[in-house]
Design an enzyme around this catalytic site. Structure first.
Site, PDB file in Angstrom:
ATOM      1  N   CYS A  12      41.229  42.352  29.636  1.00  0.00           N
ATOM      2  CA  CYS A  12      40.136  41.421  29.335  1.00  0.00           C
ATOM      3  C   CYS A  12      40.350  40.108  30.080  1.00  0.00           C
ATOM      4  CB  CYS A  12      40.014  41.199  27.832  1.00  0.00           C
ATOM      5  SG  CYS A  12      38.382  40.584  27.366  1.00  0.00           S
ATOM      6  N   THR A  14      39.199  38.137  33.936  1.00  0.00           N
ATOM      7  CA  THR A  14      37.917  37.672  34.471  1.00  0.00           C
ATOM      8  C   THR A  14      36.880  38.788  34.473  1.00  0.00           C
ATOM      9  OG1 THR A  14      39.296  36.413  35.976  1.00  0.00           O
ATOM     10  CG2 THR A  14      36.931  36.347  36.356  1.00  0.00           C
ATOM     11  N   GLY A  16      37.131  41.924  32.950  1.00  0.00           N
ATOM     12  CA  GLY A  16      36.951  42.519  31.631  1.00  0.00           C
ATOM     13  C   GLY A  16      36.102  41.651  30.724  1.00  0.00           C
ATOM     14  N   GLY A  17      36.325  40.335  30.782  1.00  0.00           N
ATOM     15  CA  GLY A  17      35.529  39.420  29.972  1.00  0.00           C
ATOM     16  C   GLY A  17      34.054  39.503  30.327  1.00  0.00           C
ATOM     17  N   VAL A  34      20.586  54.635  29.401  1.00  0.00           N
ATOM     18  CA  VAL A  34      21.516  55.730  29.110  1.00  0.00           C
ATOM     19  C   VAL A  34      20.870  56.787  28.216  1.00  0.00           C
ATOM     20  CG1 VAL A  34      23.671  56.297  27.905  1.00  0.00           C
ATOM     21  CG2 VAL A  34      23.561  54.324  29.451  1.00  0.00           C
ATOM     22  N   GLU A 189      45.851  33.352  45.900  1.00  0.00           N
ATOM     23  CA  GLU A 189      46.706  33.331  44.721  1.00  0.00           C
ATOM     24  C   GLU A 189      48.042  32.671  45.054  1.00  0.00           C
ATOM     25  OE1 GLU A 189      46.716  36.810  42.288  1.00  0.00           O
ATOM     26  OE2 GLU A 189      44.994  37.637  43.333  1.00  0.00           O
ATOM     27  N   LYS A 204      41.755  49.455  50.022  1.00  0.00           N
ATOM     28  CA  LYS A 204      40.307  49.686  50.103  1.00  0.00           C
ATOM     29  C   LYS A 204      39.971  50.611  51.261  1.00  0.00           C
ATOM     30  CE  LYS A 204      39.344  45.226  47.938  1.00  0.00           C
ATOM     31  NZ  LYS A 204      39.175  43.779  48.191  1.00  0.00           N
ATOM     32  N   GLY A 305      35.123  38.357  42.227  1.00  0.00           N
ATOM     33  CA  GLY A 305      34.564  37.526  41.173  1.00  0.00           C
ATOM     34  C   GLY A 305      34.258  38.355  39.945  1.00  0.00           C
TER      35      GLY A 305
END
Lengths: 430, 430
Positions: A12, A14, A16-17, A34, A189, A204, A305
């Site tokens: 939870c 950035t 996950g929130g 859905v 970072e 990636k 982001g």
């Protein structure tokens, strides 16, 4: 509307929130899309006291217990890193839950085993958010282009390095100075290794190559060079030939005497300023795809982001939820082509080389002979004299990378060459 | 590998021919991706003698007989136009066949009924190729962004008009001259109405808006203006304010006192040269998408042509074939939001207006008063005097389109205004 589909959220931060918030805010839309309501059954975190924004009854530190709970249908993993993410996803799959992950490192290392487990269990494993944030890219590669032959995927997939290289071009700064600025502004970072050394982009690239070429490609198959060796001189030399320096992830299908193979590499390269990728700045990502029938396609958007990444997670969540309602798993990736990966040494590339030489007659001939001896063909040479010294700027035609690097090594040993001031690969020149 | 899936191909022009060829060339890949071989069961054409390249035993003039044959599983419709395409697709769906279509006109007119029929029959109806050729766009809108809220879709979706407007900007030519050139070079059809009057773009806008906003939008809901009224003066005025003229398809979610609605329009507009869509030239298409969480996304690629369009058809073909093998239909579009469409009169837009006025004191005040009377706020004014005349170039802020057009009508009647020399909407200015 029947009983809700229940989601276990692992992590939870950035992303996950943002996922948690969007599932709540868009509950009505999600239910309509859905066919059943979607609700969060629990949120696994390490430190519950750090998440006052999450209803206390949802929080748990027992992630393994959460993903195997009977009342959980779907699992969203946004922890990142290899462990415990891998064990939790494995356990979820074995317990019959479909999984949405944003975990590039794990998918690039262990995608084959995880997909095999998902196929065996008849569940979905989707991970659009793992590459290029919000940009719909994996689904187009896997589904929209499923009837076409992809030849090449070239992308800017790391925002931190893109920011640093953009600043070097704008200000003339060296790498360390631009990195310091990026760190200060929060674009890099505290430990920038994963970004600046190309690990993030390589993961990636492995995921993109696997999907594009229907072959198993892992991060260790990717030739990886970061940007810490890029100098202000490299950036200035690029500008002189109408180019800009970008960290590129390049996935190619390459023909050869032993049949087709896949070459996957991440390295800084000069590209012409007129190339669509050259204009991609800051935190944006863009990926160019060349396919046999479709021709050239480009996908552009925010690469990182919380909200953009959550958008991709939610798109996958709706897809796996719909599949769950329909009682079927969706299309997974295919690896039937089983193309081998080609080492960088045998991969055709082009070099830009800048040399300081003695300004004496015959120097160009000597240098040109060295290129020829390695069977490297020269595309352009520019010679600028100044005093008793001269600068030679050479752009080669395409040649095996090993021949090019051997040429550079040989040039460094030549008496006539006082210094090799810039060596960088070139992409996208005609 | 079990029995092949058999495809009925309706139409064998540029796109159909490319589909037929690719299904043959990529047979092994298609079989691997689908899980069963895919083969063409028949090709319906009007004049079999004109298709010597197609094996004679596949050709038939009985399209209805072909789509309802028991040994046909999937139908690919690349005839175009409303009839007989509609009746054939209806018959195919009722006979339990999944359908792939490239038919924008039909989907934009009758998509709701066709989707209802497909849902009832439990079959798929896919049509990625109907909008923006090879660019994966409908699947990302329908699936990748299914967890997000799309606010706006703005695209260049017609290559013919884009070519004509590009040539007008490059050469200073008027519309007729540029159209004649496009016709001669084969970029415009002998009857260019569908392209230059915006019918083609309007059909695509209706399809995009339906998917983006989960609401039924038909071509008749789209406000449509073509490019035949765009003058060399408009193009020159655009350049003066750092803009270029493009034919845009704009689909927006608009709030208002009566709740949210959908505004869909196709018209020429000035956009800043720095806008990513401004650089899209020639036959290329590009579509910008703004979503709540994902932010800005752009999709770029070839918008027309046999091979690119066939690539999109084959992507859909693989998807519906996989669904057939899995025994389930895929996700269709959703129309649960049922947002009403808003007429252009009530849609907020911005205008650029160029006026020839008498160069007397107070003229600007008189003109400004007229804008104010219609509650239209002015963003910028430039006044250039020359002799006893002056030019006023005005860019407004956003206002309801009816207020803007009423202002223009009033200006035309003002004694101080000698002529309204250019009126064009402006998009993408901050």
């Amino acid at each position: 509307m029947t009983a809700p589909l229940r989601v276990a959220l692992l992590g939870c931060g950035t992303v996950g929130g943002a996922v948690l918030r969007l599932v709540g805010e868009q509950a009505a839309d999600l239910a309509a899309r859905v066919g059943r309501p979607v609700e969060v059954a629990g949120v696994a975190v390490r430190r519950p006291d750090r998440h006052p924004e999450v209803p206390a009854e949802l929080l748990t530190t027992d992630a393994l217990g959460l993903v195997t709970r009977d009342d959980v249908d779907l699992v969203v993993e946004v922890i990142g890193g290899i462990e415990p993410a891998r064990s939790l996803i494995q356990a979820a799959i074995e317990a019959g839950k479909s999984v949405v992950s944003a975990n590039k490192a794990l998918l690039a290392e262990d995608g084959v085993a995880l997909h095999a487990a998902a196929a065996k269990a008849g569940v979905d494993l989707y991970y659009e958010a793992s590459v290029a944030g919000a940009i719909p890219l994996l689904r187009p590669l896997r589904e929209s282009l499923a009837g076409d032959q992809i030849r090449r995927v070239v992308g800017i997939v790391n925002g931190t390095t893109n920011y640093i290289l953009s600043r070097m071009a704008e200000t003339g700064a060296g790498f360390s100075e631009a990195l310091a600025e990026a760190t200060e502004l929060g674009y890099a970072e505290a430990d920038p290794t994963a970004d600046v050394d190309g690990f993030d982009a390589a993961a990636k690239a492995a995921i993109l190559a696997s999907l594009a070429f229907h072959s198993a490609v892992t991060a260790s198959d990717v030739h990886r060079e970061g940007i810490s060796a890029v100098t202000a001189t490299d950036v200035a030399r690029a500008a002189e030939i109408g180019c800009t320096v970008k960290l590129l992830a390049i996935c190619e299908r390459v023909g050869g005497p032993d049949g087709e193979s896949v070459a996957v590499r991440v390295h800084p390269a000069m590209i012409p300023t007129g190339h669509p990728l050259a204009a991609v700045g800051g935190a944006f990502n863009a990926v160019f795809v060349e396919a046999e029938a479709a021709g050239q396609l480009m996908f552009y958007g925010q690469g990182a982001g919380g909200e953009p990444t959550a958008s991709a997670v939610l798109g996958d969540l709706v897809a796996v939820a719909r599949n769950r309602v329909a009682g079927a798993a969706g299309a997974g990736p295919t690896a039937y082509a089983e193309l081998p990966t080609r080492p960088i040494a045998e991969t055709p590339t082009r070099y830009h080389v800048s040399l300081d030489v003695a300004d004496v007659p015959g120097v160009l001939a000597t240098v040109a002979t060295e290129f020829a001896r390695h069977e490297v063909s020269i595309a352009t040479v520019r010679q600028d004299g100044h005093g008793d010294a001269a600068t030679l700027v050479i752009v080669t035609h395409s040649a095996p990378d090993a021949a090019l690097s051997a040429t550079i090594a040989a040039l460094r040993e030549m008496p006539a060459v006082r210094g090799v001031t810039s060596v960088l690969r070139v992409e996208g020149l005609s």
